[in-house]
Design a protein around this motif. Structure first.
Motif, PDB file in Angstrom:
ATOM      1  N   ALA A 122       0.896  -1.191  -0.097  1.00  0.00           N
ATOM      2  CA  ALA A 122       0.103   0.091  -0.128  1.00  0.00           C
ATOM      3  C   ALA A 122       0.835   1.345   0.087  1.00  0.00           C
ATOM      4  O   ALA A 122       2.023   1.076   0.158  1.00  0.00           O
ATOM      5  N   GLY A 123      -0.023   2.448  -0.082  1.00  0.00           N
ATOM      6  CA  GLY A 123       0.847   3.772  -0.166  1.00  0.00           C
ATOM      7  C   GLY A 123       0.675   4.301  -1.332  1.00  0.00           C
ATOM      8  O   GLY A 123      -0.060   4.109  -2.536  1.00  0.00           O
ATOM      9  N   THR A 124       1.501   5.240  -1.627  1.00  0.00           N
ATOM     10  CA  THR A 124       1.337   6.414  -2.477  1.00  0.00           C
ATOM     11  C   THR A 124       2.625   7.122  -3.240  1.00  0.00           C
ATOM     12  O   THR A 124       3.538   6.955  -2.501  1.00  0.00           O
ATOM     13  N   CYS A 125       2.594   7.363  -4.631  1.00  0.00           N
ATOM     14  CA  CYS A 125       3.697   8.218  -5.203  1.00  0.00           C
ATOM     15  C   CYS A 125       2.852   9.489  -5.517  1.00  0.00           C
ATOM     16  O   CYS A 125       2.096   9.345  -6.650  1.00  0.00           O
ATOM     17  N   GLN A 126       3.259  10.575  -4.983  1.00  0.00           N
ATOM     18  CA  GLN A 126       2.372  11.738  -5.322  1.00  0.00           C
ATOM     19  C   GLN A 126       3.699  12.736  -6.357  1.00  0.00           C
ATOM     20  O   GLN A 126       4.501  13.098  -5.599  1.00  0.00           O
TER      21      GLN A 126
END
Length: 216
Positions: A122-126
């Motif tokens: 899980a997680g994000t790259c913004q």
């Protein structure tokens, strides 16, 4: 052997699922706070866009940086959550030269690891344009991007290497027995470790991953 279980991402490398080489945007964790993204593989010169040129007609920009260190890092071991950001801009001493790739200057990462540290689940790259307060795009790990722990080798000494094997340790042991190797393996369901003469390391790794026999 409980000691051979992976209990942290420190010392590990995570690659995009399907990549058969590191350095194609792989995440390298030296410690839990010291990490970088590697674009050191020469294929990146063709796969990834180049640094944007400021003026039209200047020709192709520079190659994407070979290493991009994570800055402002933090790690929460209870949530297995790593945070950090990278930038395409560079410090030239007296000021920072703003540089972009496809209009993006900065990427902010949140990475959540699986309990066995085999995957980023899980997680994000913004991604941010220069001076922007809101991200230009947000990509999600576990649904859009899939990163898994690299089955890496570490040198032990002359002619020997350590090979870390994932869940298929039973298959890997059978493959080594078929090859006639006298190397001992741990019985951990997470990681099997062997030390042997590496005449063809790539073929050996693929054989371990697939449970095939190895011809030495």
């Amino acid at each position: 052997n409980a000691e051979s279980r992976v209990t942290t991402m420190a010392g590990q490398v995570y690659t995009n699922a399907g990549d058969d080489e590191v350095g194609l945007g792989s995440y390298h964790f030296v410690t839990e706070l010291d990490a970088y993204i590697s674009y050191e593989n020469e294929k990146c010169a063709k796969v990834y866009p180049r640094i944007d040129q400021r003026l039209a007609g200047e020709g192709p920009g520079d190659r994407i940086p070979r290493r991009m260190p994570f800055r402002g890092t933090s790690y929460d071991p209870k949530q297995r959550l790593f945070k950090g950001w990278v930038t395409f801009s560079r410090d030239v001493g007296t000021y920072e030269e703003v540089r972009t790739v496809d209009g993006i200057e900065r990427e902010e990462y949140e990475l959540v690891f699986s309990p066995d540290f085999e995957n980023i689940v899980a997680g994000t790259c913004q991604s941010y344009c220069p001076n922007a307060s809101r991200p230009h795009r947000v990509e999600h790990f576990g649904t859009e991007m899939f990163y898994t722990r690299w089955l890496h080798k570490e040198t032990l000494g002359e002619g020997a290497s350590v090979v870390a094997v994932g869940e298929n340790s039973e298959d890997a042991q059978q493959g080594l027995r078929n090859a006639g190797s006298n190397v001992g393996l741990s019985t951990s369901p997470q990681v099997a470790i062997s030390a042997l003469l590496a005449r063809d390391e790539d073929a050996f790794r693929r054989a371990l991953e697939g449970g095939m026999s190895v011809e030495l």
